[in-house]
Design a protein around this motif. Structure first.
Motif, mmCIF file in Angstrom:
data_model
loop_
_atom_site.group_PDB
_atom_site.id
_atom_site.type_symbol
_atom_site.label_atom_id
_atom_site.label_comp_id
_atom_site.label_asym_id
_atom_site.label_seq_id
_atom_site.Cartn_x
_atom_site.Cartn_y
_atom_site.Cartn_z
ATOM 1 N N SER A 102 5.158 0.388 8.448
ATOM 2 C CA SER A 102 4.897 -1.053 8.354
ATOM 3 C C SER A 102 3.407 -1.333 8.192
ATOM 4 O O SER A 102 3.019 -2.265 7.481
ATOM 5 C CB SER A 102 5.422 -1.767 9.599
ATOM 6 O OG SER A 102 6.810 -1.631 9.687
ATOM 7 N N ASP A 103 2.583 -0.514 8.826
ATOM 8 C CA ASP A 103 1.133 -0.672 8.689
ATOM 9 C C ASP A 103 0.660 -0.258 7.304
ATOM 10 O O ASP A 103 -0.263 -0.852 6.751
ATOM 11 C CB ASP A 103 0.415 0.131 9.775
ATOM 12 C CG ASP A 103 0.810 -0.341 11.155
ATOM 13 O OD1 ASP A 103 0.551 -1.512 11.467
ATOM 14 O OD2 ASP A 103 1.398 0.458 11.898
ATOM 15 N N VAL A 104 1.305 0.752 6.746
ATOM 16 C CA VAL A 104 0.994 1.164 5.364
ATOM 17 C C VAL A 104 1.299 0.008 4.422
ATOM 18 O O VAL A 104 0.476 -0.361 3.575
ATOM 19 C CB VAL A 104 1.780 2.430 4.967
ATOM 20 C CG1 VAL A 104 1.571 2.752 3.495
ATOM 21 C CG2 VAL A 104 1.389 3.608 5.846
ATOM 22 N N MET A 105 2.488 -0.585 4.585
ATOM 23 C CA MET A 105 2.885 -1.701 3.720
ATOM 24 C C MET A 105 1.958 -2.907 3.919
ATOM 25 O O MET A 105 1.590 -3.573 2.947
ATOM 26 C CB MET A 105 4.337 -2.101 3.994
ATOM 27 C CG MET A 105 5.335 -1.011 3.640
ATOM 28 S SD MET A 105 5.195 -0.425 1.942
ATOM 29 C CE MET A 105 5.552 -1.899 1.036
ATOM 30 N N ALA A 106 1.567 -3.166 5.157
ATOM 31 C CA ALA A 106 0.657 -4.284 5.421
ATOM 32 C C ALA A 106 -0.692 -4.068 4.734
ATOM 33 O O ALA A 106 -1.279 -5.003 4.181
ATOM 34 C CB ALA A 106 0.470 -4.471 6.930
ATOM 35 N N THR A 107 -1.155 -2.828 4.733
ATOM 36 C CA THR A 107 -2.426 -2.508 4.082
ATOM 37 C C THR A 107 -2.306 -2.660 2.565
ATOM 38 O O THR A 107 -3.202 -3.212 1.915
ATOM 39 C CB THR A 107 -2.885 -1.090 4.454
ATOM 40 O OG1 THR A 107 -2.952 -0.995 5.873
ATOM 41 C CG2 THR A 107 -4.246 -0.766 3.861
#
Length: 87
Positions: free
Chosen positions: A47-52
């Motif tokens: 989810s953090d990858v996608m947010a970035t």
């Protein structure tokens, strides 16, 4: 109104210098967060990858997504988060 004295300020500065490099956290304003936890859920995951990636696509700057602290959010930040997940 809350006030703080010099000793309290000094204590916070010392804690910041001692803890932040070791925990991999940053402080924004008064709230510390875990480096790589872009969405702020307390975990580092896809989810953090996608947010970035979403920050990159938006063209905006988000300090939480700038995990290498170079002043911009790029694929390097994405890869840094991916590597944290894989470690």
């Amino acid at each position: 109104m809350n006030t703080c004295n010099f000793n309290q300020v000094l204590e916070v500065m010392i804690l910041y210098k001692l803890l932040i490099p070791r925990t991999g956290s940053k402080i924004i304003g008064i709230n510390p967060y875990k480096l790589g936890d872009v969405n702020g859920d307390g975990k580092i995951n896809v989810s953090d990858v996608m947010a970035t990636v979403n920050v990159i696509n938006s063209g905006k700057y988000d300090e939480k997504a700038d995990v290498n602290s170079d002043g911009k959010v790029t694929i390097t930040d994405v890869m840094t988060i991916v590597n944290k997940i894989l470690d």
